[in-house]
Scaffold this motif. Structure first.
Motif, PDB file in Angstrom:
ATOM      1  N   ILE A 120     -45.074  15.793 -14.014  1.00  0.00           N
ATOM      2  CA  ILE A 120     -43.953  15.856 -13.074  1.00  0.00           C
ATOM      3  C   ILE A 120     -42.743  15.100 -13.621  1.00  0.00           C
ATOM      4  O   ILE A 120     -41.594  15.550 -13.511  1.00  0.00           O
ATOM      5  CB  ILE A 120     -44.374  15.293 -11.705  1.00  0.00           C
ATOM      6  N   VAL A 121     -43.006  13.950 -14.226  1.00  0.00           N
ATOM      7  CA  VAL A 121     -41.913  13.100 -14.697  1.00  0.00           C
ATOM      8  C   VAL A 121     -41.330  13.589 -16.024  1.00  0.00           C
ATOM      9  O   VAL A 121     -40.101  13.645 -16.189  1.00  0.00           O
ATOM     10  CB  VAL A 121     -42.401  11.641 -14.828  1.00  0.00           C
ATOM     11  N   LEU A 173     -45.294  22.295 -18.674  1.00  0.00           N
ATOM     12  CA  LEU A 173     -46.714  22.401 -18.973  1.00  0.00           C
ATOM     13  C   LEU A 173     -47.524  22.966 -17.810  1.00  0.00           C
ATOM     14  O   LEU A 173     -48.625  23.491 -18.001  1.00  0.00           O
ATOM     15  CB  LEU A 173     -47.282  21.034 -19.371  1.00  0.00           C
ATOM     16  N   ALA A 174     -47.014  22.866 -16.603  1.00  0.00           N
ATOM     17  CA  ALA A 174     -47.710  23.385 -15.422  1.00  0.00           C
ATOM     18  C   ALA A 174     -47.360  24.836 -15.129  1.00  0.00           C
ATOM     19  O   ALA A 174     -47.901  25.418 -14.182  1.00  0.00           O
ATOM     20  CB  ALA A 174     -47.398  22.521 -14.204  1.00  0.00           C
ATOM     21  N   VAL A 217     -44.593  24.100  -8.685  1.00  0.00           N
ATOM     22  CA  VAL A 217     -44.455  25.228  -9.602  1.00  0.00           C
ATOM     23  C   VAL A 217     -43.363  26.188  -9.123  1.00  0.00           C
ATOM     24  O   VAL A 217     -42.528  26.667  -9.923  1.00  0.00           O
ATOM     25  CB  VAL A 217     -45.806  25.959  -9.753  1.00  0.00           C
ATOM     26  N   SER A 218     -43.334  26.465  -7.834  1.00  0.00           N
ATOM     27  CA  SER A 218     -42.298  27.357  -7.282  1.00  0.00           C
ATOM     28  C   SER A 218     -40.906  26.769  -7.480  1.00  0.00           C
ATOM     29  O   SER A 218     -39.950  27.480  -7.825  1.00  0.00           O
ATOM     30  CB  SER A 218     -42.563  27.608  -5.788  1.00  0.00           C
ATOM     31  N   TYR A 219     -40.779  25.474  -7.273  1.00  0.00           N
ATOM     32  CA  TYR A 219     -39.487  24.808  -7.448  1.00  0.00           C
ATOM     33  C   TYR A 219     -39.011  24.880  -8.893  1.00  0.00           C
ATOM     34  O   TYR A 219     -37.836  25.196  -9.173  1.00  0.00           O
ATOM     35  CB  TYR A 219     -39.610  23.351  -6.988  1.00  0.00           C
ATOM     36  N   TRP A 220     -39.905  24.628  -9.829  1.00  0.00           N
ATOM     37  CA  TRP A 220     -39.520  24.667 -11.240  1.00  0.00           C
ATOM     38  C   TRP A 220     -39.179  26.091 -11.694  1.00  0.00           C
ATOM     39  O   TRP A 220     -38.277  26.286 -12.520  1.00  0.00           O
ATOM     40  CB  TRP A 220     -40.643  24.086 -12.096  1.00  0.00           C
ATOM     41  N   CYS A 221     -39.886  27.061 -11.166  1.00  0.00           N
ATOM     42  CA  CYS A 221     -39.567  28.459 -11.516  1.00  0.00           C
ATOM     43  C   CYS A 221     -38.191  28.848 -10.995  1.00  0.00           C
ATOM     44  O   CYS A 221     -37.427  29.549 -11.685  1.00  0.00           O
ATOM     45  CB  CYS A 221     -40.640  29.401 -10.951  1.00  0.00           C
TER      46      CYS A 221
END
Length: 350
Positions: free
Chosen positions: A152-153, A158-159, A322-326
């Motif tokens: 996360i940091v 990677l996720a 994951v949704s936020y990063w996408c």
């Protein structure tokens, strides 16, 4: 009948004896004991002659008590007298009383320690205890929590999986084989089986068979339950899963996402960049696969009915990240063998 006689100069006194000791006194004066006869459970009789002299001679009294204690300890036949004449406060020049006490205490401590060791050994070797540890460990993955915090940091990508599908029926195994991939690694729980089950999920059996046709024996299960030394030390769960699914289970020592791909590469005989990692957890299966160069495929969980509450909440948190990063446009690490991952996704057969 065996008998023994002991005689000593002791002050005049009287004692209240339990009735079962069969004590009788023979005195000229009331309530003053001058002769004492004792019979134990083995019908052995002991006679004591008590004198009224030396009433105030405390030094001689202590000496007589010491002599009695010495003789009683040596014979080990007179537990009653140990109650009448406690010897903790007497002087023992031969150190016999101290030695006896040490030996007795040693035996007590030895027996207590032996009993405690047996209890501990029985507790930690019983299979029910192993099962409890496995259940707790599969719900709370401390290694996974620490690794997730680092992801996360520092490395959110990677996720992120290369391919995301509802389940493995949407994967075109033939196309992946044509792209040059050498083998497939499956997670177990909620990927090809229900949570904590050792039987394959029935709707997926046809897709598993097509995968076997394309990759032959180069298919394996790499799970945090079956095959993990900590929770499956004797490999019994791994053997049961192998018999039910027909896929080899890789034994390993470190939980995903921690650890390297050394054990997996050794099993397949090729580098991890030519292998496919399929799992349902972004922060365990996908992070492990991306860290070690796999092609990563994320599936949706097969069933949430038997999944523990903690795992459900962690899964929701993972999906949110994951949704936020996408949405932010982040992409997973580059996979050289598959520049266009969507070419390997298809609609499942009816």
């Amino acid at each position: 009948m065996l008998s023994s006689t002991a005689s000593a100069q002791l002050p005049s006194c009287w004692y209240l004896f339990p009735s079962h000791l069969n004590a009788h006194h023979h005195a000229q004066q009331k309530r003053k004991l001058t002769s004492l006869t004792l019979a134990n459970a083995d019908r052995q009789v002991y006679n004591l002659c008590l004198s009224q002299a030396q009433k105030n001679n405390k030094g001689l009294e202590s000496n007589y008590r010491t002599r009695y204690n010495f003789n009683l300890i040596q014979n080990h036949k007179y537990p009653f007298f140990q109650l009448l004449f406690p010897f903790d406060d007497t002087k023992d020049t031969n150190n016999q009383n101290s030695q006896t006490r040490k030996e007795s205490q040693f035996e007590v401590d030895k027996h207590k320690g032996f009993k405690e060791n047996n209890i501990a050994r029985s507790l930690f070797t019983e299979m029910w205890w192993v099962d409890i540890k496995a259940a707790i460990g599969q719900r709370i993955n401390l290694e996974g929590i620490l690794c997730s915090a680092m992801v996360i940091v520092k490395s959110p990508k990677l996720a992120l999986p290369h391919i995301a599908v509802p389940d493995i029926r949407y994967i075109d195994w033939a196309e992946l084989r044509r792209k040059g991939f050498k083998g497939v690694v499956f997670d177990k729980d909620n990927t090809i089986t229900a949570p904590y089950s050792l039987m394959p999920w029935p709707p997926l059996e046809s897709s598993l068979e097509r995968c076997k046709l394309e990759f032959g024996p180069d298919i394996a299960v790499f799970s945090n339950s079956a095959g993990l030394h900590e929770y499956d030390p004797d490999g019994s769960k791994a053997r049961m899963l192998e018999a039910a699914v027909g896929i080899k289970v890789i034994r390993h020592k470190v939980k995903k996402p921690s650890g390297t791909a050394e054990e997996v590469e050794k099993h397949f005989g090729c580098e991890s960049s030519k292998l496919i990692m399929v799992g349902d957890r972004p922060f365990t299966d996908i992070v492990y696969g991306n860290r070690n160069g796999f092609l990563t495929i994320l599936t949706e969980p097969l069933s949430l009915v038997d999944e523990p509450f903690i795992v459900k909440q962690v899964r929701k948190l993972e999906t949110t990240f994951v949704s936020y990063w996408c949405r932010r446009g982040l992409e997973p690490p580059v996979q050289k063998l598959l520049p266009n991952p969507m070419s390997c996704v298809k609609e499942p057969r009816p």
